[in-house]
Design a protein around this motif. Sequence first.
Motif, PDB file in Angstrom:
ATOM      1  N   ILE A   4       0.882  -1.162   0.000  1.00 52.50           N
ATOM      2  CA  ILE A   4       0.000   0.000   0.000  1.00 52.50           C
ATOM      3  C   ILE A   4       0.921   1.213   0.000  1.00 52.50           C
ATOM      4  O   ILE A   4       1.496   1.571   1.023  1.00 52.50           O
ATOM      5  CB  ILE A   4      -0.935  -0.023   1.219  1.00 52.50           C
ATOM      6  CG1 ILE A   4      -1.782  -1.293   1.180  1.00 52.50           C
ATOM      7  CG2 ILE A   4      -1.809   1.226   1.244  1.00 52.50           C
ATOM      8  CD1 ILE A   4      -2.560  -1.562   2.450  1.00 52.50           C
ATOM      9  N   CYS A 121      -7.019   2.051   7.001  1.00 53.08           N
ATOM     10  CA  CYS A 121      -6.225   1.092   6.225  1.00 53.08           C
ATOM     11  C   CYS A 121      -6.038  -0.207   7.000  1.00 53.08           C
ATOM     12  O   CYS A 121      -6.190  -1.301   6.450  1.00 53.08           O
ATOM     13  CB  CYS A 121      -4.874   1.708   5.880  1.00 53.08           C
ATOM     14  SG  CYS A 121      -3.714   0.586   5.089  1.00 53.08           S
ATOM     15  N   GLN A 125      -8.242  -2.278   4.480  1.00 58.52           N
ATOM     16  CA  GLN A 125      -7.387  -2.923   3.489  1.00 58.52           C
ATOM     17  C   GLN A 125      -6.566  -4.079   4.053  1.00 58.52           C
ATOM     18  O   GLN A 125      -6.391  -5.101   3.395  1.00 58.52           O
ATOM     19  CB  GLN A 125      -6.451  -1.882   2.863  1.00 58.52           C
ATOM     20  CG  GLN A 125      -7.182  -0.850   2.022  1.00 58.52           C
ATOM     21  CD  GLN A 125      -6.301   0.333   1.693  1.00 58.52           C
ATOM     22  OE1 GLN A 125      -6.277   1.320   2.417  1.00 58.52           O
ATOM     23  NE2 GLN A 125      -5.576   0.229   0.602  1.00 58.52           N
TER      24      GLN A 125
END
Length: 189
Positions: A4, A121, A125
């Motif tokens: 990321i 995140c 994610q």
Amino acid sequence: MNPILELESARLLLRQWHDDDLPEFAALCADPQVMRYFPAPLSRLETAALIGRIRGHFAEYGFGLWALERKDTGAFIGLTGLLHVGFDAPFTPAVEIGWRLARRHWGLGFASEAAWTCLRCAFGQLGLEEVVSFTSQSNLPSQKVMQAIGMQRDLGGDFDHPRLPADHPLTPHVLYRIDRAQWLETLRG
């Protein structure tokens, strides 16, 4: 998993490190006020080595401490991110959230904004179940950021940092935690 490389908030870009970040980051890490809750300010060489370790964490895990850039000015202002705790403690293994900002950017909500983006995140994610944060007992500004992003102090989790001498004033640390359910609750909040 693909790394990321970038995250974004309303006012900030959380991005990969550029070689030209070193002068500003070295100045930040040499500032005694910024580093007052760390064992010592860092030299330029130590700061460059830190960037190398940050890049290594990204290469190994796909996430890490992102460089922070203001969208309005493009200025580098510090770092915020997620990393695996690098020492043994009762709460490890764990992923921690941390931040360090240049003094002229304090008090503007950037640390909380960037940290909130990192939590999104972490739980979105990355699919983490929990994130921790810790600091010396005397570091009230960081504890305020932890509280602002919904973290709860784990009173039973306070610990002496194993990388500091037992008699060092920064050795006693507090532990904060947030799990996925708590984070979702703050979103509803």
